[in-house]
Motif scaffolding. Structure first.
Motif, short mmCIF file in Angstrom:
data_model
loop_
_atom_site.label_atom_id
_atom_site.label_comp_id
_atom_site.label_asym_id
_atom_site.label_seq_id
_atom_site.Cartn_x
_atom_site.Cartn_y
_atom_site.Cartn_z
N UNK A 165 74.73 23.58 12.13
CA UNK A 165 75.92 24.27 11.61
C UNK A 165 76.33 25.52 12.39
N UNK A 166 75.46 26.01 13.27
CA UNK A 166 75.81 27.17 14.09
C UNK A 166 75.66 26.86 15.57
N UNK A 167 75.87 25.59 15.93
CA UNK A 167 75.80 25.16 17.32
C UNK A 167 77.16 25.25 17.99
N UNK A 168 77.22 24.85 19.24
CA UNK A 168 78.43 24.97 20.05
C UNK A 168 79.59 24.11 19.54
N UNK A 169 79.30 22.92 19.05
CA UNK A 169 80.39 22.07 18.55
C UNK A 169 81.02 22.70 17.32
N UNK A 170 80.19 23.19 16.41
CA UNK A 170 80.73 23.83 15.21
C UNK A 170 81.49 25.10 15.57
N UNK A 171 81.03 25.81 16.57
CA UNK A 171 81.73 27.00 17.04
C UNK A 171 83.13 26.63 17.53
#
Length: 172
Positions: free
Chosen positions: A47-53
């Motif tokens: 949930x706090x990875x690059x895709x979610x960002x």
């Protein structure tokens, strides 16, 4: 499935080529209102990875009002070649497996292989990603999040909507 023609729509898709025209037709979204983020597997592993960002930034910078997580039926990213290349670093793989097993929640999945290969079932991966986006504290409540699976067979395309995960609070 109809989308307001004036609002921006974000599609998180697999690396499959040719999905945009199909999605544009099915959702009735003009090309100028479509934003696409492509990744291998079209799922959010953290949930706090690059895709979610990227999803969060698109929502705020582009005024996105709807997000579709789109997978491709019966298509899994082959990581066999990557895994074979990584076998030469057995000591590092053992360390990674140790970290995956003992340093949660930083590493999602139980083992390095589970993390690298992702979810076996594309429908389950889409459900999980939709749930992560929908319940993320930085995603506004007005943003609609839906999951779709594209089935391309014999030159024909069909799309099915993936039902939302049923949470304990929604079950009566």
């Amino acid at each position: 499935m109809s989308v307001d023609k004036n609002k921006k729509v974000l599609f998180l898709t697999d690396m499959e080529n040719g999905l945009e025209p199909i999605l544009q037709e099915v959702t009735h979204t003009p090309a100028e209102n479509m934003l696409t983020i492509q990744s291998y597997g079209a799922d959010i592993s953290h949930p706090y990875g690059e895709i979610m960002r990227s999803v969060i930034i698109a929502i705020y910078q582009e005024d996105v009002e709807e997000v579709f997580v789109v997978g491709t039926k019966d298509k899994r990213t082959s990581t066999g070649h990557v895994r074979t290349q990584l076998e030469t670093m057995k000591d590092k793989l053992q360390t990674l497996d140790y970290l995956f097993q003992n340093c949660r929640p930083e590493f999602s999945g139980g083992t390095f292989d589970k993390w690298l290969n992702g979810n076996e079932n594309s429908s389950d991966a889409i459900e999980k990603s939709v749930d992560i986006i929908r319940h993320h504290p930085l995603v506004p409540s007005y943003v609609k999040v839906r999951g779709l699976i594209v089935n391309q067979k014999d030159g024909q395309s069909s799309i099915e909507e993936v039902p939302a995960i049923k949470t304990a609070s929604s079950v009566t």
